[in-house]
Motif scaffolding. Structure first.
Motif: not given
Length: 170
Positions: A63-73
């Motif tokens: 994959t060339s893109e990883i999406k997460v939320k601010e502050g997530q572990t």
């Protein structure tokens, strides 16, 4: 006409009641009004996200893109699905701080073999895995940084041009 007005008011009141009762919000009741308040979720309450990133002997991440939320572990697992040993085809995951020039970092990483190919004592890095060879896996846990787009790459010599991507924090 009076019955029609009462029916319309009843339908409107019923509609408003169903809208507020479907929500999972806190209600504060006053004499004539109901105030609906939203629950605020802090970054620490965002929970944990598990990300698996696969790499191979063809010098590719899956994959060339990883999406997460601010502050997530973030629990990131790096798998090397190839067969070549670390000395010949080692891979790692390195998440750079914003503003770090990937090409400059990767060039400096070549001389940092004894430090998992992480130069400058890691001052330009948010998180990184150890370097692994074919058939191996490694895992790291870190907190997602502030909202924005960050670069990730493999810093094994010569790999960054093909093994990189965007780490997007929403």
């Amino acid at each position: 006409m009076k019955n029609f007005r009462i029916n319309i008011l009843g339908v409107v009141a019923l509609g408003l009641l169903s809208l507020t009762s479907c929500k999972d919000d806190k209600k504060v009741e006053g004499e004539d009004t109901i105030v609906v308040t939203e629950d605020v979720v802090t970054p620490a309450e965002m929970g944990t996200i598990e990300v698996t990133l696969n790499s191979d002997d063809a010098m590719k991440f899956d994959t060339s893109e990883i999406k997460v939320k601010e502050g997530q572990t973030v629990i990131l697992t790096l798998n090397h699905t190839g067969k070549l040993p670390e000395a010949a085809m080692g891979h790692n995951f390195v998440l750079l701080k914003q503003g770090v020039v990937m090409a400059d970092f990767a060039t400096a990483a070549i001389a940092a073999k004894d430090n998992e190919y992480i130069p400058n004592d890691g001052k330009d890095v948010i998180a990184h895995t150890e370097t692994i060879g074919g058939g191996e896996s490694t895992k790291i846990t870190f907190t997602a940084p502030a909202k924005g787009t960050y670069d990730f790459l493999c810093t094994f010599p010569g790999h960054y041009s093909m093994m990189n991507g965007k780490f997007i924090v929403e």
